[in-house]
Each structure stands twice: as structure tokens, then as C-alpha cells.
Design a protein around this motif. Structure first.
Motif, PDB file in Angstrom:
ATOM      1  N   SER A  89     -30.482  33.421 -47.412  1.00 39.43           N
ATOM      2  CA  SER A  89     -30.143  34.834 -47.297  1.00 39.43           C
ATOM      3  C   SER A  89     -29.083  35.190 -48.323  1.00 39.43           C
ATOM      4  O   SER A  89     -28.247  34.361 -48.692  1.00 39.43           O
ATOM      5  N   ASP A  90     -29.148  36.412 -48.789  1.00 38.97           N
ATOM      6  CA  ASP A  90     -28.151  36.976 -49.692  1.00 38.97           C
ATOM      7  C   ASP A  90     -27.652  38.260 -49.062  1.00 38.97           C
ATOM      8  O   ASP A  90     -28.446  39.152 -48.746  1.00 38.97           O
ATOM      9  N   VAL A  91     -26.352  38.359 -48.877  1.00 39.76           N
ATOM     10  CA  VAL A  91     -25.744  39.541 -48.273  1.00 39.76           C
ATOM     11  C   VAL A  91     -24.679  40.065 -49.230  1.00 39.76           C
ATOM     12  O   VAL A  91     -23.814  39.316 -49.674  1.00 39.76           O
ATOM     13  N   ILE A  92     -24.763  41.338 -49.555  1.00 41.19           N
ATOM     14  CA  ILE A  92     -23.755  42.002 -50.381  1.00 41.19           C
ATOM     15  C   ILE A  92     -23.291  43.218 -49.589  1.00 41.19           C
ATOM     16  O   ILE A  92     -24.115  43.963 -49.057  1.00 41.19           O
ATOM     17  N   GLY A  93     -21.978  43.388 -49.487  1.00 40.38           N
ATOM     18  CA  GLY A  93     -21.497  44.488 -48.670  1.00 40.38           C
ATOM     19  C   GLY A  93     -20.166  45.040 -49.128  1.00 40.38           C
ATOM     20  O   GLY A  93     -19.514  44.509 -50.022  1.00 40.38           O
ATOM     21  N   MET A  94     -19.781  46.110 -48.444  1.00 40.54           N
ATOM     22  CA  MET A  94     -18.539  46.795 -48.750  1.00 40.54           C
ATOM     23  C   MET A  94     -17.970  47.362 -47.459  1.00 40.54           C
ATOM     24  O   MET A  94     -18.718  47.782 -46.572  1.00 40.54           O
ATOM     25  N   GLY A  95     -16.653  47.356 -47.351  1.00 41.35           N
ATOM     26  CA  GLY A  95     -15.988  47.960 -46.214  1.00 41.35           C
ATOM     27  C   GLY A  95     -14.871  48.876 -46.696  1.00 41.35           C
ATOM     28  O   GLY A  95     -14.274  48.636 -47.748  1.00 41.35           O
ATOM     29  N   LEU A  96     -14.611  49.921 -45.937  1.00 40.90           N
ATOM     30  CA  LEU A  96     -13.530  50.854 -46.259  1.00 40.90           C
ATOM     31  C   LEU A  96     -12.526  50.828 -45.111  1.00 40.90           C
ATOM     32  O   LEU A  96     -12.913  50.731 -43.947  1.00 40.90           O
ATOM     33  N   ARG A  97     -11.239  50.931 -45.447  1.00 40.31           N
ATOM     34  CA  ARG A  97     -10.172  50.905 -44.449  1.00 40.31           C
ATOM     35  C   ARG A  97      -9.219  52.066 -44.678  1.00 40.31           C
ATOM     36  O   ARG A  97      -8.968  52.455 -45.814  1.00 40.31           O
ATOM     37  N   LEU A  98      -8.656  52.593 -43.585  1.00 41.35           N
ATOM     38  CA  LEU A  98      -7.664  53.653 -43.639  1.00 41.35           C
ATOM     39  C   LEU A  98      -6.698  53.409 -42.480  1.00 41.35           C
ATOM     40  O   LEU A  98      -7.123  53.086 -41.380  1.00 41.35           O
ATOM     41  N   GLY A  99      -5.398  53.537 -42.721  1.00 39.06           N
ATOM     42  CA  GLY A  99      -4.437  53.302 -41.660  1.00 39.06           C
ATOM     43  C   GLY A  99      -3.167  54.112 -41.851  1.00 39.06           C
ATOM     44  O   GLY A  99      -2.840  54.532 -42.958  1.00 39.06           O
ATOM     45  N   PHE A 100      -2.457  54.348 -40.749  1.00 40.14           N
ATOM     46  CA  PHE A 100      -1.183  55.056 -40.814  1.00 40.14           C
ATOM     47  C   PHE A 100      -0.288  54.581 -39.675  1.00 40.14           C
ATOM     48  O   PHE A 100      -0.774  54.184 -38.622  1.00 40.14           O
ATOM     49  N   PRO A 101       1.029  54.620 -39.894  1.00 40.49           N
ATOM     50  CA  PRO A 101       1.953  54.173 -38.849  1.00 40.49           C
ATOM     51  C   PRO A 101       2.089  55.229 -37.753  1.00 40.49           C
ATOM     52  O   PRO A 101       2.056  56.430 -38.025  1.00 40.49           O
ATOM     53  N   THR A 102       2.247  54.753 -36.512  1.00 39.78           N
ATOM     54  CA  THR A 102       2.482  55.655 -35.387  1.00 39.78           C
ATOM     55  C   THR A 102       3.910  55.540 -34.873  1.00 39.78           C
ATOM     56  O   THR A 102       4.385  56.429 -34.179  1.00 39.78           O
TER      57      THR A 102
END
Length: 112
Positions: A89-102
Motif C-alpha cells: 500500500s502507498d498512502v500520501i496525506g496531509m493534515g491541517l491544525r489550528l489552535g489558540f490558548p484559553t
């Protein structure tokens, strides 16, 4: 007056091991926690065994749009072969992240 001494913010890691599933496993990781003095995080990680090869690249901008908002992107690619079952198997991917302090010790993050 304050006297400031710069310290290294980079990290290089090389490792090897043995797994009953993958046999001999090797890993290489290069991390920079303060890229070009801007507080940005960058990591390149490579892992390889006789049945699996994986590449991960991670980047985080801690003050996205000049706000106290962190944003990041993760790119990865994995190639896996199971010789006994003739499967690959060949898997290519991407993820996006967003964060802020509370609060001083709290943070909210979103991942896609």
C-alpha cells in the motif's frame, strides 16, 4: 540591562531497533523549534524497515496572521509491503491544525 545567550533549538535523532512485526527498524529525525528565530516549528522524520517506509514533515506557525493563533500543516507518505500476503500500500496525506490558548495552562486545538 539583560544579557541574553542564544541556545541551540535544533535536535537530531537517529535510532535503530527491532520489532517482531517489522524486523529491523531505523529512524532519523531533524527538528528545529525556533526556525530562523521566528518561533516556528519544523520537523522532518524518516522511518524505515524491511516492510515499511514512512516520511513525515510537520510545520507550525505559532502566531498565524500576527495573532495568538497557531496554525500548522502535516505532510506524510507511507509505503508498506507484506511479502507473505503479497500486499502493498502507498498512502500520501496531509493534515491541517489550528489552535489558540484559553488560559495560562489551557489550549483548544482543531485538526483536519
Amino acid at each position: 540591562n539583560f544579557e541574553v545567550t542564544e541556545q541551540s533549538t535544533g535536535e537530531l535523532s537517529v535510532s535503530a531497533g527491532f520489532s517482531s512485526a517489522d524486523s529491523i527498524v531505523g529512524s532519523f529525525s531533524l527538528t528545529e523549534k525556533n526556525l530562523m528565530g521566528k518561533g516556528q516549528f519544523l520537523r522532518l522524520q524518516l522511518q524505515a524497515s524491511s516492510e515499511r517506509q514512512q516520511i513525515d514533515l510537520r510545520f507550525t506557525e505559532p502566531y498565524f496572521l500576527d495573532r495568538n493563533l497557531s496554525a500548522g500543516v502535516d505532510l506524510y507518505s507511507t509505503h508498506q509491503e507484506a511479502e507473505e500476503s503479497f500486499y502493498s500500500s502507498d498512502v500520501i496525506g496531509m493534515g491541517l491544525r489550528l489552535g489558540f490558548p484559553t488560559s495560562e495552562f489551557g489550549r483548544v486545538g482543531l485538526r483536519y
